[in-house]
Design a protein around this motif. Structure first.
Motif, PDB file in Angstrom:
ATOM      1  N   THR A  14      31.210  51.115  42.344  1.00 32.66           N
ATOM      2  CA  THR A  14      31.567  50.841  40.961  1.00 32.66           C
ATOM      3  C   THR A  14      30.240  50.574  40.244  1.00 32.66           C
ATOM      4  OG1 THR A  14      32.928  49.460  39.519  1.00 32.66           O
ATOM      5  CG2 THR A  14      32.043  48.380  41.507  1.00 32.66           C
ATOM      6  N   GLN A  16      27.599  47.562  38.637  1.00 35.58           N
ATOM      7  CA  GLN A  16      27.294  46.131  38.486  1.00 35.58           C
ATOM      8  C   GLN A  16      27.507  45.776  37.011  1.00 35.58           C
ATOM      9  OE1 GLN A  16      27.265  43.142  38.847  1.00 35.58           O
ATOM     10  NE2 GLN A  16      25.413  42.431  39.895  1.00 35.58           N
ATOM     11  N   GLY A  17      28.353  44.796  36.757  1.00 38.54           N
ATOM     12  CA  GLY A  17      28.752  44.504  35.384  1.00 38.54           C
ATOM     13  C   GLY A  17      27.935  43.433  34.707  1.00 38.54           C
ATOM     14  N   GLU A  18      27.070  42.740  35.454  1.00 39.48           N
ATOM     15  CA  GLU A  18      26.427  41.546  34.887  1.00 39.48           C
ATOM     16  C   GLU A  18      24.945  41.485  35.235  1.00 39.48           C
ATOM     17  OE1 GLU A  18      28.645  38.211  36.331  1.00 39.48           O
ATOM     18  OE2 GLU A  18      30.520  38.921  35.464  1.00 39.48           O
ATOM     19  N   ARG A 215      29.675  41.543  29.954  1.00 37.45           N
ATOM     20  CA  ARG A 215      30.219  41.713  31.309  1.00 37.45           C
ATOM     21  C   ARG A 215      30.866  43.090  31.268  1.00 37.45           C
ATOM     22  NH1 ARG A 215      33.370  36.182  32.290  1.00 37.45           N
ATOM     23  NH2 ARG A 215      32.630  36.266  34.438  1.00 37.45           N
ATOM     24  N   GLN A 217      32.285  44.978  33.262  1.00 34.42           N
ATOM     25  CA  GLN A 217      33.603  45.190  33.865  1.00 34.42           C
ATOM     26  C   GLN A 217      34.720  44.774  32.913  1.00 34.42           C
ATOM     27  OE1 GLN A 217      31.517  42.828  34.563  1.00 34.42           O
ATOM     28  NE2 GLN A 217      32.412  41.002  35.492  1.00 34.42           N
ATOM     29  N   TRP A 221      37.274  47.476  31.971  1.00 35.73           N
ATOM     30  CA  TRP A 221      38.547  47.356  32.675  1.00 35.73           C
ATOM     31  C   TRP A 221      39.239  46.021  32.426  1.00 35.73           C
ATOM     32  CZ3 TRP A 221      34.256  48.770  36.238  1.00 35.73           C
ATOM     33  CH2 TRP A 221      34.085  50.163  36.324  1.00 35.73           C
ATOM     34  N   ASP A 223      40.506  42.505  32.778  1.00 37.36           N
ATOM     35  CA  ASP A 223      40.524  41.612  33.937  1.00 37.36           C
ATOM     36  C   ASP A 223      41.129  42.261  35.192  1.00 37.36           C
ATOM     37  OD1 ASP A 223      43.074  41.685  33.029  1.00 37.36           O
ATOM     38  OD2 ASP A 223      43.369  39.520  32.966  1.00 37.36           O
ATOM     39  N   ARG A 227      37.378  46.076  40.405  1.00 32.37           N
ATOM     40  CA  ARG A 227      36.611  47.058  39.646  1.00 32.37           C
ATOM     41  C   ARG A 227      35.200  46.546  39.401  1.00 32.37           C
ATOM     42  NH1 ARG A 227      39.105  51.523  37.585  1.00 32.37           N
ATOM     43  NH2 ARG A 227      36.954  52.230  37.807  1.00 32.37           N
TER      44      ARG A 227
END
Ligand code: SF4
Length: 227
Positions: A14, A16-18, A215, A217, A221, A223, A227
């Motif tokens: 996936t 990295q969201g952060e 963020r 993610q 997407w 919450d 993911r």
């Protein structure tokens, strides 16, 4: 006997969201168990056993099996939780098995990492918790662990904030514990609220010389799990 990790979920590849690696192609190892109980926790199924069924949510996996799942899956492996450093021994074995792959360990900053984790391919995304998370300060902010992480030269400090007023508290924590490389992230579980908060926070964060990240993610997407 092979070491075992208590695993909540394995997912990816996936993104990295952060933090500083935002957007990187990544595989996630989410471990179970936490020593805090943040009011806004977005992964309560990793620790809130009064609400979630531990037998259904937690799997004991040999370290080798987790390593084999993660190896080659993405350029970056993120070990998160829960609080992954509660399982520091097996985590160190996993990290050793992933030599040559970049690893980020996401921690709440209350547990000092052992020397085996202070190695070239590992960085720590440390997220100290503010008063809004609930719980007494002496449990949320532990000097020895924060100092060890700061002194490692491998840590960046990510603060989740609900509004711009909390930035003063971040500044106090930063000064009290000598933290560099500060990142601010909005506390939000919807894309709309996240964008609203980002706009509120941008100028004050720039003025303080910090970094601001969404963020990813949540934007993509909201919450959704895994993911
Ligand atoms: S430290 Fe992280 S996993 Fe633990 S309760 Fe707080 S937000 Fe949840």
């Amino acid at each position: 006997m092979a070491s075992v990790l208590r695993v909540a979920e394995l997912f990816g590849p996936t993104l990295q969201g952060e933090g500083p690696s935002l957007g990187r192609h990544a595989a996630f190892v989410r471990l179970s168990g936490c020593n805090l109980a943040c009011s806004w926790c977005d992964t309560p199924w990793t620790w809130q056993w009064r609400v979630y069924d531990r037998a259904a949510e937690q799997t004991a996996m040999p370290v080798d099996a987790v390593r084999d799942w993660a190896r080659g899956r993405a350029d970056l492996v993120v070990i998160t939780g829960g609080e992954p450093l509660l399982q520091a021994g097996p985590v160190a074995e996993l990290v050793a098995g992933l030599a040559g792959t970049a690893v980020e360990i996401e921690t709440n900053g209350t547990v000092a990492p052992p020397p085996e984790l202070l190695v070239e391919h590992v960085a720590f995304n440390v997220s100290p918790k503010l008063a809004g998370a609930g719980g007494p300060e002496h449990r949320r902010l532990r000097e020895r662990a924060l100092r060890a992480l700061a002194d490692s030269g491998r840590a960046r400090f990510k603060f989740v904030v609900a509004d711009a007023a909390e930035l003063d508290e971040v500044a106090r924590v930063q000064a009290a514990h000598g933290l560099d490389d500060v990142w601010i992230m909005p506390e939000a579980t919807s894309a709309g609220r996240l964008l609203e908060l980002l706009r509120d926070l941008a100028d004050p964060v720039i003025e303080r010389g910090w970094n601001l990240a969404p963020r990813l993610q949540v934007l993509l997407w909201e919450d959704a799990r895994g993911r």
